[in-house]
Design an enzyme around this catalytic site. Sequence first.
Site, PDB file in Angstrom:
ATOM      1  N   PRO A  89      42.925  45.419  35.015  1.00  0.00           N
ATOM      2  CA  PRO A  89      42.023  44.310  35.026  1.00  0.00           C
ATOM      3  C   PRO A  89      42.714  43.308  35.831  1.00  0.00           C
ATOM      4  CG  PRO A  89      42.616  44.790  32.925  1.00  0.00           C
ATOM      5  CD  PRO A  89      43.383  45.705  33.695  1.00  0.00           C
ATOM      6  N   GLU A 116      49.328  47.653  26.684  1.00  0.00           N
ATOM      7  CA  GLU A 116      49.409  46.246  27.332  1.00  0.00           C
ATOM      8  C   GLU A 116      49.803  46.334  28.938  1.00  0.00           C
ATOM      9  OE1 GLU A 116      48.178  43.489  25.736  1.00  0.00           O
ATOM     10  OE2 GLU A 116      47.804  45.235  24.246  1.00  0.00           O
ATOM     11  N   ARG A 154      31.530  59.905  47.896  1.00  0.00           N
ATOM     12  CA  ARG A 154      30.440  59.893  48.573  1.00  0.00           C
ATOM     13  C   ARG A 154      30.502  59.468  50.071  1.00  0.00           C
ATOM     14  NH1 ARG A 154      27.103  56.332  47.752  1.00  0.00           N
ATOM     15  NH2 ARG A 154      25.162  57.500  47.422  1.00  0.00           N
ATOM     16  N   ASP A 169      22.735  52.894  51.411  1.00  0.00           N
ATOM     17  CA  ASP A 169      22.555  52.157  49.974  1.00  0.00           C
ATOM     18  C   ASP A 169      22.896  50.903  49.910  1.00  0.00           C
ATOM     19  OD1 ASP A 169      22.507  54.706  49.204  1.00  0.00           O
ATOM     20  OD2 ASP A 169      24.143  54.912  48.238  1.00  0.00           O
TER      21      ASP A 169
HETATM   22 CL1  6GU Z   1      41.094  49.183  36.229  1.00  0.00          CL
HETATM   23  N1  6GU Z   1      41.467  48.744  33.686  1.00  0.00           N
HETATM   24  C1  6GU Z   1      41.239  48.415  32.289  1.00  0.00           C
HETATM   25  N2  6GU Z   1      41.804  48.700  31.412  1.00  0.00           N
HETATM   26  N3  6GU Z   1      39.997  47.441  32.209  1.00  0.00           N
HETATM   27  C2  6GU Z   1      39.292  47.073  33.337  1.00  0.00           C
HETATM   28  C3  6GU Z   1      39.798  47.683  34.487  1.00  0.00           C
HETATM   29  C4  6GU Z   1      40.637  48.402  34.806  1.00  0.00           C
HETATM   30  N4  6GU Z   1      38.669  47.017  35.434  1.00  0.00           N
HETATM   31  C5  6GU Z   1      37.940  46.352  34.636  1.00  0.00           C
HETATM   32  N5  6GU Z   1      38.381  46.257  33.503  1.00  0.00           N
END
Ligand code: 6GU
Length: 227
Positions: A89, A116, A154, A169
């Site tokens: 994230p 984590e 795709r 798209d």
């Molecule tokens: Cl790549 N990993 C995690 N754990 N949460 C996320 C993500 C990735 N992308 C958005 N939220």
Amino acid sequence: MRFDILTLFPDMFPGYMGQSLLNKAIENGIVEVHVHNMRDWSTDKHNKIDDRPYGGGPGMILSVQPVIRCVKAVQEMADDPGQVIVMTPQGERLCQPTVERLATNKRMILLCGRYEGFDQRVIDILDPLELSIGDYILNGGEVAAMVVVDSLVRMVPGVLGDQQSSWDDSFSRGNRMLEYPQYTRPRDFEGHEVPEVLLSGNHKQIEQWRKAQSLAKTKMRRQDLLE
Ligand code: 6GU
């Protein structure tokens, strides 16, 4: 195009890979997906792959040694070492231009984090592309890795029936508009009717109507795309 997916939950992938477009691309030899369990590269007698964070705090951190061992071993499985991608994230947010840029790679190695996250030295050593799929938290990178694979295959010639459609798209380079509504038979479903213009056979009018619908929907929902 070859994907190697490194995960602690390899069983999450076969179901997704066995379906529809991706399954066909794999059967036709256009796409290869290899899933590897990082735990298999642990040198610990209990196959441990994580440990508590230095400095304290909640959760467990994926250890540098088994992860690097796994990446190196997997890289050796083909000539091209591939673009290493860490799903996190904290990464750059995936968007269609990034999908199109990544689609030029012949091989990608996707690392899926749990707990984590990874020991920072995994990132420092591999210098990967760090990718997120949006501003929310998933339980791990596995579903995000499937999103990356799905969006990339795709773009591979021969995967879609009509090659043109992946570039037409919404969000592709040439298009920053949401799509217009589509209808098929019946003309009337319990009083819900198909717009008259689509039945007119007037292609110019239909095209104008569709453009207007696209623009109105984009203005209402995604003003950011028009700016
Ligand atoms: Cl790549 N990993 C995690 N754990 N949460 C996320 C993500 C990735 N992308 C958005 N939220």
